[in-house]
Write a protein that holds these residues in place. Structure first.
Motif, short mmCIF file in Angstrom:
data_model
loop_
_atom_site.label_atom_id
_atom_site.label_comp_id
_atom_site.label_asym_id
_atom_site.label_seq_id
_atom_site.Cartn_x
_atom_site.Cartn_y
_atom_site.Cartn_z
N GLU A 70 -14.41 10.23 -25.42
CA GLU A 70 -13.80 10.27 -24.09
C GLU A 70 -14.90 10.37 -23.02
O GLU A 70 -15.47 11.43 -22.82
N LYS A 120 -14.62 7.56 -16.76
CA LYS A 120 -13.42 6.71 -16.69
C LYS A 120 -12.29 7.35 -17.48
O LYS A 120 -12.50 8.29 -18.23
N ASP A 121 -11.10 6.82 -17.30
CA ASP A 121 -9.91 7.41 -17.91
C ASP A 121 -9.71 7.04 -19.37
O ASP A 121 -9.17 7.82 -20.14
N ASP A 122 -10.09 5.81 -19.75
CA ASP A 122 -9.84 5.34 -21.11
C ASP A 122 -10.93 5.80 -22.08
O ASP A 122 -12.09 5.95 -21.70
N ARG A 138 -4.91 5.61 -26.21
CA ARG A 138 -6.12 6.14 -25.59
C ARG A 138 -7.06 5.06 -25.06
O ARG A 138 -7.80 5.30 -24.10
#
Length: 160
Positions: free
Chosen positions: A34, A38-40, A129
């Motif tokens: 993670e 960034k979010d992804d 995810r």
């Protein structure tokens, strides 16, 4: 046309490249990281530096991102990604990390400035995810790892 050094190849177009490694656990889950920027989530890996092979980049990135000194196995996937706004075209490589020994998994150490965490993910969790492109690439890599094949993708879609 040649460059000042006389090397014609120096005038040819260049492509962005990246390398990643697909690790699995004994239950068939895949390791995802993670990023903080960034979010992804992503497979562990990153950019291939100038004058660096894609394989060497994968080895270096595993050391930098996970603190692991391991040598990945065979090539699972090559994925050509077309350009889109804000990003050039690229060629991405995914190597087989095999089943990660639990002792090595316990030794994972993340750089806090780059990665927030890591997790084992079922294929369904990985679909949620990862961004759509990376989800397709990870699924193709897992399929290749399980079948013994190597796949060529374009934008995450299997061509060969």
């Amino acid at each position: 046309m040649t460059s000042p050094s006389g090397d014609y190849t120096a005038t040819l177009p260049r492509k962005r490249m990246g390398s990643a490694v697909l690790f699995r656990d004994a239950g068939g889950r895949i390791l995802l990281v993670e990023p903080v920027y960034k979010d992804d989530w992503e497979l562990p890996g990153g950019v291939v530096e100038s004058d660096e092979s894609p394989y060497d980049a994968a080895v270096r990135e595993l050391t930098e991102e996970l603190g692991l000194s391991v040598s990945p196995g065979r090539l699972l996937v090559v994925d050509w990604v077309p350009p889109h706004p804000g990003r050039t075209e690229g060629v991405m490589f995914v190597y087989d990390g095999g089943v990660l020994d639990p002792a090595l998994a316990a030794a994972i150490h993340l750089p806090a400035e780059e990665l927030r965490g890591w997790a084992w993910s079922t294929p369904e969790e990985a679909q949620r995810r990862l961004c759509a492109l990376l989800a397709r690439r990870a699924a193709a890599a897992l399929r290749a790892a399980n079948t013994g094949d190597t796949s060529y993708l374009e934008n995450g879609n299997r061509i060969v």
